[in-house]
Design an enzyme around this catalytic site. Structure first.
Site, short mmCIF file in Angstrom:
data_model
loop_
_atom_site.label_atom_id
_atom_site.label_comp_id
_atom_site.label_asym_id
_atom_site.label_seq_id
_atom_site.Cartn_x
_atom_site.Cartn_y
_atom_site.Cartn_z
N CYS B 118 0.85 -1.20 0.00
CA CYS B 118 0.00 0.00 0.00
C CYS B 118 0.88 1.24 0.00
O CYS B 118 1.25 1.73 -1.06
CB CYS B 118 -0.98 -0.01 1.16
SG CYS B 118 -0.28 -0.39 2.77
N CYS B 120 2.97 2.11 3.29
CA CYS B 120 3.51 2.23 4.64
C CYS B 120 4.72 3.15 4.62
O CYS B 120 5.59 3.05 3.74
CB CYS B 120 3.89 0.85 5.17
SG CYS B 120 2.47 -0.26 5.32
#
Lengths: 106, 213
Positions: B118, B120
């Protein structure tokens, strides 16, 4: 395709992008949302957007954040809850004179 | 006498509608108000977060950490041993830095950070991530063809320099410690910190410039 220079860009393009990030990060910090579950849900939303051919932009990214947060909060806030509340907000915007703060009728 | 015909009504409806926030803004407002109402978040916490990350928290924090590691060998040792504890000395621990690892560039090794799943990122140390870090293109290509990606950022690595790509997760995030530029002997921490860029701490820049300091 990437910019070599250090570009000083605003952290967010629109206030809602900051608000949705704030909601997600705050819920992680306070233990209402598990970080790994969040990463997986956001990752799935991003993969889906990509598969659907959404443009590879920050706007798409934050829309995925929004989608993912709607998904992970479903046990507490259902789609029906959201539909009702959204209609209330839309009504509040429509009846509030321009320039006045928009508030929900209690 | 005021008249209010159909055309006026339509015009008024269009005017009012144009003041409705965008769809994602309305969805965000909807979700926020419900989460506040049900006790999952406090509105003042959300406001404070937005202000902090829009205005105050940015890569200058990470730059201070890097600069100290250059001038203070004991701090450098602590940073490499346990970066989470080391940044807590500055009070920079917080969002998404619960497990942080520092990786140092050398003459023969370059480090590059990505989150393939994603996005992070160690927010409380580097602020919000840049748009490109969140893009599908970077997340996919940084692992598959890191040298090509680096080249597009203006970093052309000779074959003698290895590239290691670190994939961030919700549980472990990374900070690249770039190499201290030559000809900076005797510089104090603040002056050194001004050289350290966000991209260098993600690994999409390598050689820090000293001219601007």
């Amino acid at each position: 395709m990437f910019q070599p220079d250090e570009v000083t860009e605003p952290a967010f393009d629109h206030p809602w992008q900051a608000q949705i990030m704030a909601l997600a990060q705050t819920m992680i910090k306070t233990g209402h949302l598990e970080a790994t579950h969040w990463a997986e849900t956001l990752g799935a939303a991003l993969r889906q957007a990509e598969a659907e051919g959404a443009p590879d932009t920050a706007d798409t990214y934050y829309t995925c954040v929004l989608q993912a947060l709607e998904t992970v909060t479903e046990p507490h806030v259902t789609a029906a809850d959201r539909d009702t509340r959204r209609a209330q907000w839309e009504e509040a915007y429509k009846v509030t004179p321009h320039g006045q703060p928009v508030v929900l009728k209690s | 006498m005021a008249t209010f015909d159909r055309e006026d009504a339509a015009k008024l409806a269009r005017h009012l509608h144009s003041h409705l926030p965008s769809d994602p803004a309305l969805r965000t407002k909807t979700l926020e108000s419900l989460l506040v109402e049900r006790g999952f978040v406090a509105p003042e916490t959300i406001d404070a977060w937005v202000e902090a990350y829009s205005e105050h928290i940015g890569p200058k924090r990470g730059a201070q950490v890097v600069a100290r590691s250059w001038v203070d060998p004991a701090f450098r040792a602590r940073l490499m041993d346990d970066a989470t504890a080391a940044i807590a000395e500055f009070g920079f621990d917080g969002d998404a830095t619960g497990h942080l690892k520092a990786v140092e560039n050398t003459d023969t090794q370059h480090h590059l950070i990505v989150c393939t799943l994603c996005s992070c990122y160690p927010f409380s140390l580097l602020g919000m991530s840049p748009a490109w870090y969140k893009s599908a293109a970077y997340r996919a290509r940084a692992v598959r063809e890191p040298r090509q990606v680096l080249s597009e950022f203006g970093v052309d690595l000779p074959e003698t320099v290895g590239v290691r790509v670190w994939d961030s997760t919700a549980e472990l995030r990374y900070l690249v410690v770039p190499q201290r530029p030559a000809n900076t002997d005797g510089w104090d921490e603040a002056r050194l910190a001004a050289l350290v860029t966000r991209n260098a701490m993600i690994g999409t820049a390598r050689h820090l410039k000293t001219e601007a300091a």
